[in-house]
Design a protein around this motif. Structure first.
Motif, PDB file in Angstrom:
ATOM      1  N   LYS A  64       1.393   9.221  -5.928  1.00 42.98           N
ATOM      2  CA  LYS A  64       1.710  10.487  -5.729  1.00 42.98           C
ATOM      3  C   LYS A  64       2.690  11.111  -6.652  1.00 42.98           C
ATOM      4  CE  LYS A  64       1.188  10.561  -0.811  1.00 42.98           C
ATOM      5  NZ  LYS A  64       1.736  10.828   0.434  1.00 42.98           N
ATOM      6  N   ASN A 110       0.760   3.963  -2.961  1.00 43.94           N
ATOM      7  CA  ASN A 110       0.675   5.313  -2.700  1.00 43.94           C
ATOM      8  C   ASN A 110       1.619   6.353  -3.263  1.00 43.94           C
ATOM      9  OD1 ASN A 110      -1.735   4.947  -1.382  1.00 43.94           O
ATOM     10  ND2 ASN A 110      -0.978   4.878   0.643  1.00 43.94           N
ATOM     11  N   SER A 114       0.941  -1.164  -0.060  1.00 45.95           N
ATOM     12  CA  SER A 114      -0.097  -0.040   0.089  1.00 45.95           C
ATOM     13  C   SER A 114       0.847   1.208  -0.006  1.00 45.95           C
ATOM     14  CB  SER A 114      -0.781  -0.139   1.177  1.00 45.95           C
ATOM     15  OG  SER A 114      -0.354  -0.064   2.373  1.00 45.95           O
TER      16      SER A 114
END
Length: 110
Positions: free
Chosen positions: A106, A102, A98
Motif C-alpha cells: 500500500k 500488505n 501478510s
C-alpha cells in the motif's frame, strides 16, 4: 577212538569254532559301534556348540541393533518436536507477515 567219538568231534569242533567266532565277532562289533557312536556324538556336540556360538553372536548383533533403533527413535522424536515448534512459530507469524506485506504494498502504491 570209536566211531561215535569221531562223529562227535567232527560235529562238535566246527560248532564250537562257529560259536566262539560268533562271540568274538559280537564283541569286536560292539567295540566298533561304541567307537563310532562316540565319534558321531562328538561331531554332533561340536556342531551344536558352533550353532550356539553363532546364535550368541546373532543375539549380540540384535541387541546392538535394538540399541541403535532406540537411539534413532529418540532422534526422530526430537526432530519431530523441533518441526512442530517451527510450524507453530510460522503459523503464528503468517498473519503478521501478510499484514506487513500488505502495508508495504500500500505504501508503494501511494
Amino acid at each position: 577212538m570209536n566211531e561215535n567219538t569221531i562223529r562227535l568231534l567232527f560235529a562238535g569242533v566246527p560248532s564250537l569254532v562257529f560259536i566262539i567266532g560268533g562271540i568274538a565277532a559280537f564283541y569286536n562289533m560292539k567295540g566298533t559301534y561304541k567307537d563310532e557312536l562316540r565319534k558321531t556324538e562328538k561331531e554332533f556336540a561340536d556342531k551344536i556348540e558352533k550353532q550356539n556360538e553363532r546364535i550368541g553372536s546373532l543375539k549380540d548383533k540384535l541387541s546392538g541393533q535394538d540399541v541403535e533403533l532406540e537411539k534413532l527413535k529418540a532422534k526422530d522424536e526430537n526432530q519431530q518436536q523441533i518441526i512442530n515448534q517451527l510450524d507453530k512459530l510460522i503459523y503464528d507469524l503468517i498473519p503478521s507477515l501478510s499484514k506487513n506485506i500488505n502495508s508495504q504494498s500500500k505504501r508503494e502504491n501511494d
